[in-house]
Design an enzyme around this catalytic site. Structure first.
Site, PDB file in Angstrom:
ATOM      1  N   SER A  28       0.788  -1.212   0.000  1.00  0.00           N
ATOM      2  CA  SER A  28       0.000   0.000   0.000  1.00  0.00           C
ATOM      3  C   SER A  28       0.834   1.282   0.000  1.00  0.00           C
ATOM      4  O   SER A  28       0.300   2.346  -0.298  1.00  0.00           O
ATOM      5  CB  SER A  28      -0.926   0.020   1.216  1.00  0.00           C
ATOM      6  OG  SER A  28      -0.163   0.101   2.413  1.00  0.00           O
TER       7      SER A  28
ATOM      8  N   SER B   5       3.373  -4.119   2.822  1.00  0.00           N
ATOM      9  CA  SER B   5       3.221  -2.795   2.208  1.00  0.00           C
ATOM     10  C   SER B   5       4.453  -1.906   2.206  1.00  0.00           C
ATOM     11  O   SER B   5       4.433  -0.854   1.565  1.00  0.00           O
ATOM     12  CB  SER B   5       2.093  -2.037   2.885  1.00  0.00           C
ATOM     13  OG  SER B   5       0.876  -2.457   2.370  1.00  0.00           O
TER      14      SER B   5
HETATM   15  N1  GLN Z   1      -1.491  -6.103   0.490  1.00  0.00           N
HETATM   16  C1  GLN Z   1      -1.834  -6.472   1.826  1.00  0.00           C
HETATM   17  C2  GLN Z   1      -3.270  -6.136   2.097  1.00  0.00           C
HETATM   18  O1  GLN Z   1      -3.903  -5.656   1.231  1.00  0.00           O
HETATM   19  C3  GLN Z   1      -0.922  -5.814   2.796  1.00  0.00           C
HETATM   20  C4  GLN Z   1      -1.189  -4.384   2.949  1.00  0.00           C
HETATM   21  C5  GLN Z   1      -0.301  -3.748   3.967  1.00  0.00           C
HETATM   22  O2  GLN Z   1       0.744  -4.282   4.317  1.00  0.00           O
HETATM   23  N2  GLN Z   1      -0.756  -2.631   4.481  1.00  0.00           N
HETATM   24  O3  GLN Z   1      -3.755  -6.347   3.161  1.00  0.00           O
END
Ligand code: GLN
EC number: 6.3.5.7
Length: 453
Positions: free
Chosen positions: A132, A156
């Site tokens: 993210s 993320s």
């Molecule tokens: N891509 C993962 C999710 O959508 C991790 C996102 C993150 O680490 N904030 O939950």
């Protein structure tokens, strides 16, 4: 600071910054100059940074890239950012991210997608920077800031770093305070830096980390001088190569990169050993129960009454419904529904409790491995290089979730993990490797990361 502000202006097409704060940046830079002159500049004096919009910044709009927080201006500063300002850093503005940090491509942001400054050879297709923390990775890769804050709940920090040839470290759970960071899944969320080099990441993390009584999960142990770990010999270190990460159908170039990384560590004097993390295959399904469960609970506070967007209704229930229907995007709604479902009476034991048990087993896999003297574990950071905007996850959200296959285990176990640029695919796109460390041993990751970098 002026040079970076101009670079940001010239690169607005990337949509990495969703809010530029030039006046504040110049004021902070002048203050840093004055302190440097007096000889008390601090370790990050005058270093211009971008801040993921998940970090509350006092007097500066903080939205988590959700319409529901579109007009939210915090009256307080997150602990992590206040430590960066304490050390002299300068805020250039707020960075784009997936809405409430839910995503792997930065396409769920209410401000629209972020462009990756990298292109496939001979192609003009705009690629995602990962997510993210897509704005953070893109801004650092495009040299719009010297470093950025980011957060990592399931990958993320590390996945966007791998997609943009930057360095990202998710520290051990409890290393950085979560106070003042918009919560996604509280038992998994950690802050960390995305930076241009392993050394920069070490300097930034030192400032961001540390015990904070305002976050009861932050751990009261000393923060080492991470920079001192860089250049330290890795001779005799035992590096685990986990068998279960060798996926069927893994692209040959990812496998080759992994082997190359192992060879570099070996020639630096490390010893390679095959290890087993038998519960790896359950990590992704368990994560997609635990994370939405915690998210549904954390997001209950966005009710249109306390802060953020407020839609009208004939009664309080309608006000809640209209506010949340209007304020949340599709991915966030999906998570809230999954989370509410797995926590509901009658399903709790079958889903949530079961996922928590799996989580314990995943953690134990790593503990067993470290108990055998393994110092760190080497894996690919992502199963592929960056993909095009709109290319993945449209009809099938699980396609997008698979991006996190190598990273979520680390959050489930609360361990530190670093992603370091390690090579390119056949189309010239960056690929990264991940190193996973023992709890609170980020230093080893910096030492090994620098060998790979
Ligand atoms: N891509 C993962 C999710 O959508 C991790 C996102 C993150 O680490 N904030 O939950």
């Amino acid at each position: 600071t002026d040079a970076h502000l101009s670079a940001i202006e010239a690169a607005r097409v990337l949509n990495a910054f969703i809010l530029e704060t030039p006046d504040q940046a110049r004021a902070m830079a002048r203050e840093a100059d004055a302190k440097i002159e007096k000889g008390d500049g601090g370790p990050l004096a005058g270093i211009p940074l971008g801040i993921k919009d998940l970090f509350a910044t006092r007097g500066v709009r903080t939205t988590a890239c959700s319409k529901i927080l579109g007009n939210f201006v915090p009256t307080y500063e997150s602990t992590v950012t206040s430590q960066l300002w304490r050390d002299g850093a300068v805020m250039l503005g707020k960075l784009n991210n997936d809405e409430f940090a839910m995503g792997s491509s930065n396409e769920t942001s209410c401000f629209g997608p972020v462009g990756n400054p990298w292109r496939r050879d001979g192609s003009n297709t705009t690629l995602v920077p990962g997510g993210s923390s897509g704005g953070s990775a893109s801004a650092v890769a495009a040299l719009l800031c010297m470093g950025a804050t980011a957060t990592d709940t399931g990958g993320s920090i590390r996945q966007p770093a791998a997609f943009t040839a930057t360095v990202g470290i998710k520290p051990t759970y409890g290393r950085c305070s979560r106070w003042g960071i918009v919560a996604f899944a509280s038992s998994l969320d950690q802050a960390g830096p995305i930076a241009r080099s392993v050394r920069d990441a070490a300097m930034l993390l030192r400032s961001m980390a540390g015990h904070d009584p305002k976050d009861t999960t932050s751990v009261d142990i000393a923060v080492p001088d991470y920079e001192a770990a860089i250049g330290k010999s890795v001779k005799g270190m035992k590096i685990g190569i986990p068998r279960e990460y060798r996926l069927d159908g893994m692209p040959a170039e990812i496998e080759k990169l992994w082997e190359a990384g192992a060879a570099w560590l070996k020639s630096a004097g490390a010893e390679l050993v095959e290890v087993s993390l038998p519960h790896t295959k359950y990590a992704l399904p368990a994560y997609y129960i635990v994370a939405p469960a915690e998210a549904s609970s954390n997001l209950a506070r966005y009710d249109g009454v306390r802060y953020g967007l407020r839609e009208q209704g004939r009664n309080i229930t309608e006000l809640y419904e209209n506010t949340r229907a209007e304020g949340f995007g599709a991915e966030v709604k999906r998570r809230v529904m999954i989370g509410t479902y797995v926590l509901s009476a009658g399903y709790y034991d079958a889903y949530y409790l079961r996922a928590q048990k799996v989580r314990t087993l995943i953690k134990k896999d790593f503990e067993d491995c470290f108990a055998k003297g393994v110092d760190a574990i080497l894996t690919p950071a992502t199963p592929s290089a960056a993909f095009g905007i709109g290319e993945k996850g449209g009809a099938d959200p699980v396609e997008m979730y698979l991006n996190d296959i190598f990273t979520v285990t680390v959050n489930m176990a609360g361990l530190p993990g670093i992603a370091v640029p390690a090579g390119k695919d056949a189309q010239g796109l960056p690929l990264g490797l991940q190193l996973i460390g023992r709890p609170f041993d980020e230093e080893t990751l910096f030492s090994l990361g620098e060998v790979i970098e």
